[in-house]
Design a protein around this motif. Sequence first.
Motif, PDB file in Angstrom:
ATOM      1  N   VAL A 188       0.853  -1.135  -0.014  1.00 16.06           N
ATOM      2  CA  VAL A 188      -0.031  -0.001  -0.005  1.00 16.06           C
ATOM      3  C   VAL A 188       1.023   1.361  -0.065  1.00 16.06           C
ATOM      4  CG1 VAL A 188      -1.881   1.214   1.259  1.00 16.06           C
ATOM      5  CG2 VAL A 188      -1.876  -1.178   1.261  1.00 16.06           C
ATOM      6  N   ALA A 189       0.566   2.166  -0.699  1.00 15.81           N
ATOM      7  CA  ALA A 189       1.253   3.601  -0.988  1.00 15.81           C
ATOM      8  C   ALA A 189       0.477   4.372  -0.317  1.00 15.81           C
ATOM      9  CB  ALA A 189       1.695   3.890  -2.258  1.00 15.81           C
ATOM     10  N   PHE A 190       1.293   5.666   0.518  1.00 14.90           N
ATOM     11  CA  PHE A 190       0.553   6.395   1.108  1.00 14.90           C
ATOM     12  C   PHE A 190       0.754   7.826   0.370  1.00 14.90           C
ATOM     13  CE2 PHE A 190       1.535   3.084   3.894  1.00 14.90           C
ATOM     14  CZ  PHE A 190       0.388   2.721   4.457  1.00 14.90           C
ATOM     15  N   SER A 191       0.032   8.976   0.938  1.00 12.41           N
ATOM     16  CA  SER A 191       0.154  10.259   0.415  1.00 12.41           C
ATOM     17  C   SER A 191       1.655  10.923   0.474  1.00 12.41           C
ATOM     18  CB  SER A 191      -0.845  11.048   1.190  1.00 12.41           C
ATOM     19  OG  SER A 191      -0.415  11.052   2.458  1.00 12.41           O
ATOM     20  N   ASP A 192       2.490  10.269   1.301  1.00 13.22           N
ATOM     21  CA  ASP A 192       3.938  11.103   1.395  1.00 13.22           C
ATOM     22  C   ASP A 192       4.588  10.006   0.259  1.00 13.22           C
ATOM     23  OD1 ASP A 192       4.040   8.578   2.683  1.00 13.22           O
ATOM     24  OD2 ASP A 192       5.031   9.372   4.442  1.00 13.22           O
ATOM     25  N   ARG A 193       4.195   9.535  -0.398  1.00 16.08           N
ATOM     26  CA  ARG A 193       4.819   8.444  -1.421  1.00 16.08           C
ATOM     27  C   ARG A 193       5.445   7.348  -0.817  1.00 16.08           C
ATOM     28  NH1 ARG A 193       3.994  11.007  -6.535  1.00 16.08           N
ATOM     29  NH2 ARG A 193       2.335  12.385  -6.151  1.00 16.08           N
ATOM     30  N   SER A 194       5.431   7.278   0.694  1.00 17.13           N
ATOM     31  CA  SER A 194       6.053   6.037   1.187  1.00 17.13           C
ATOM     32  C   SER A 194       5.067   4.555   0.832  1.00 17.13           C
ATOM     33  CB  SER A 194       6.295   5.997   2.365  1.00 17.13           C
ATOM     34  OG  SER A 194       4.926   6.366   3.165  1.00 17.13           O
ATOM     35  N   ASP A 195       5.631   3.508   1.172  1.00 20.03           N
ATOM     36  CA  ASP A 195       4.560   2.456   1.016  1.00 20.03           C
ATOM     37  C   ASP A 195       5.058   1.342   2.020  1.00 20.03           C
ATOM     38  OD1 ASP A 195       6.498  -0.107  -0.476  1.00 20.03           O
ATOM     39  OD2 ASP A 195       6.940   1.880  -1.235  1.00 20.03           O
ATOM     40  N   SER A 196       4.056   0.486   2.422  1.00 17.23           N
ATOM     41  CA  SER A 196       4.497  -0.617   3.300  1.00 17.23           C
ATOM     42  C   SER A 196       3.672  -1.887   2.991  1.00 17.23           C
ATOM     43  CB  SER A 196       4.053  -0.159   4.833  1.00 17.23           C
ATOM     44  OG  SER A 196       2.861   0.038   4.972  1.00 17.23           O
ATOM     45  N   MET A 197       3.899  -2.831   3.524  1.00 20.13           N
ATOM     46  CA  MET A 197       3.287  -4.359   3.208  1.00 20.13           C
ATOM     47  C   MET A 197       2.341  -4.341   4.512  1.00 20.13           C
ATOM     48  SD  MET A 197       4.919  -4.974   0.548  1.00 20.13           S
ATOM     49  CE  MET A 197       4.006  -6.752   0.284  1.00 20.13           C
ATOM     50  N   GLU A 198       1.249  -4.561   4.027  1.00 20.26           N
ATOM     51  CA  GLU A 198       0.162  -4.497   5.185  1.00 20.26           C
ATOM     52  C   GLU A 198      -0.738  -5.732   5.130  1.00 20.26           C
ATOM     53  OE1 GLU A 198      -0.251  -2.183   7.229  1.00 20.26           O
ATOM     54  OE2 GLU A 198       1.122  -0.808   6.614  1.00 20.26           O
ATOM     55  N   HIS A 199      -1.351  -6.232   6.145  1.00 20.96           N
ATOM     56  CA  HIS A 199      -2.027  -7.440   6.245  1.00 20.96           C
ATOM     57  C   HIS A 199      -3.191  -7.191   5.984  1.00 20.96           C
ATOM     58  CE1 HIS A 199       0.977 -10.438   8.066  1.00 20.96           C
ATOM     59  NE2 HIS A 199       1.661  -9.432   8.158  1.00 20.96           N
ATOM     60  N   PRO A 200      -4.098  -8.285   5.194  1.00 20.90           N
ATOM     61  CA  PRO A 200      -5.383  -8.225   4.620  1.00 20.90           C
ATOM     62  C   PRO A 200      -6.361  -7.786   5.722  1.00 20.90           C
ATOM     63  CG  PRO A 200      -4.616  -9.964   3.607  1.00 20.90           C
ATOM     64  CD  PRO A 200      -3.290  -9.413   4.865  1.00 20.90           C
ATOM     65  N   SER A 201      -6.323  -8.469   6.856  1.00 23.21           N
ATOM     66  CA  SER A 201      -7.294  -7.961   7.844  1.00 23.21           C
ATOM     67  C   SER A 201      -7.154  -6.566   8.543  1.00 23.21           C
ATOM     68  CB  SER A 201      -7.156  -8.931   8.939  1.00 23.21           C
ATOM     69  OG  SER A 201      -5.993  -8.935   9.795  1.00 23.21           O
ATOM     70  N   MET A 202      -6.154  -6.046   7.990  1.00 24.41           N
ATOM     71  CA  MET A 202      -5.749  -4.680   8.472  1.00 24.41           C
ATOM     72  C   MET A 202      -6.487  -3.524   7.597  1.00 24.41           C
ATOM     73  SD  MET A 202      -4.455  -4.739  11.780  1.00 24.41           S
ATOM     74  CE  MET A 202      -6.004  -5.884  11.995  1.00 24.41           C
ATOM     75  N   LEU A 203      -7.024  -3.968   6.484  1.00 24.80           N
ATOM     76  CA  LEU A 203      -7.192  -3.280   5.564  1.00 24.80           C
ATOM     77  C   LEU A 203      -8.840  -2.763   5.316  1.00 24.80           C
ATOM     78  CD1 LEU A 203      -4.689  -3.996   2.628  1.00 24.80           C
ATOM     79  CD2 LEU A 203      -4.507  -2.184   4.421  1.00 24.80           C
ATOM     80  N   ILE A 204      -9.321  -1.709   5.398  1.00 28.80           N
ATOM     81  CA  ILE A 204     -10.696  -1.653   5.312  1.00 28.80           C
ATOM     82  C   ILE A 204     -11.480  -0.768   4.124  1.00 28.80           C
ATOM     83  CG2 ILE A 204     -11.336  -1.932   7.877  1.00 28.80           C
ATOM     84  CD1 ILE A 204     -11.661   0.980   7.933  1.00 28.80           C
ATOM     85  N   GLN A 205     -12.261  -1.036   3.687  1.00 21.14           N
ATOM     86  CA  GLN A 205     -12.945  -0.140   2.661  1.00 21.14           C
ATOM     87  C   GLN A 205     -13.816   0.669   3.319  1.00 21.14           C
ATOM     88  OE1 GLN A 205     -13.425  -3.456  -0.211  1.00 21.14           O
ATOM     89  NE2 GLN A 205     -12.868  -2.025  -1.711  1.00 21.14           N
ATOM     90  N   LEU A 206     -13.826   2.056   3.059  1.00 23.67           N
ATOM     91  CA  LEU A 206     -14.904   3.041   3.808  1.00 23.67           C
ATOM     92  C   LEU A 206     -16.185   3.056   3.329  1.00 23.67           C
ATOM     93  CD1 LEU A 206     -11.877   5.768   3.848  1.00 23.67           C
ATOM     94  CD2 LEU A 206     -12.812   4.024   5.742  1.00 23.67           C
ATOM     95  N   ARG A 207     -17.025   3.364   4.249  1.00 18.33           N
ATOM     96  CA  ARG A 207     -18.484   3.383   3.808  1.00 18.33           C
ATOM     97  C   ARG A 207     -18.896   4.661   3.340  1.00 18.33           C
ATOM     98  NH1 ARG A 207     -22.124   2.116   8.904  1.00 18.33           N
ATOM     99  NH2 ARG A 207     -23.703   2.645   7.416  1.00 18.33           N
ATOM    100  N   THR A 208     -18.356   5.764   3.309  1.00 13.80           N
ATOM    101  CA  THR A 208     -18.440   6.985   2.853  1.00 13.80           C
ATOM    102  C   THR A 208     -17.626   7.317   1.593  1.00 13.80           C
ATOM    103  OG1 THR A 208     -16.955   8.062   4.279  1.00 13.80           O
ATOM    104  CG2 THR A 208     -19.161   8.274   4.781  1.00 13.80           C
TER     105      THR A 208
END
Length: 208
Positions: free
Chosen positions: A169-189
């Motif tokens: 996953v890449a972030f707004s500061d152009r860094s990235d990191s490996m993230e586990h599936p259970s720690m990633l949510i899709q937002l409701r709004t």
Amino acid sequence: MASIYILREILTPVVKGKSFNVLWRNHGYYSSFEKAVELIKDFAELSAEEEAENGVNPFEMPVGYIIEQQDIDVHPTENPYSNCWLFDYKGNHIDSDRLPGSIGKPFRGRPQKYIRLHVGDIVGVLHIDNPRIKLGVVVETPPTPETFADYDQCHPFLHMVDEDDCYNVAFSDRSDSMEHPSMLIQLRTPISTDIEKYFNRVLKSYTQ
């Protein structure tokens, strides 16, 4: 070995920026996974009734639930085993994996049917000990069993464990990191057009 199951509800405000506060509401400790799941169904039904009657709370909006399994009575020299299951705000199980920090078993890929997210998806990245969520964009999905045929040819000594079952996953500061599936949510709004355009530019910098 005995385990306990910790149930947490994830609540967020309406998204207006690239990071925002998250409220972890602890709903108790249970002796079995099934008991925790039963409670999730009850909480999801109550939340749906409240929203139908009063509308969505823009400051504490339920977005999901996490069940964390932790071994107990573990000797300090042993490796604790820790699983994690993610449920959406309606109480549906949507993902699971080992928690970061667990010592894993050999990993031979996540089957394609269990890859929930896709490159380009904008997600909220959770960390259980962090009171904030960062938005990021998926730039790489976990390896599948099919990809290991290539790995075995090119890297015969490569050994992966289930901690490698991650999205990049890449972030707004152009860094990235490996993230586990259970720690990633899709937002409701809905995400604003400006934020969506911003992360599209971030994605292009990784795919060009």
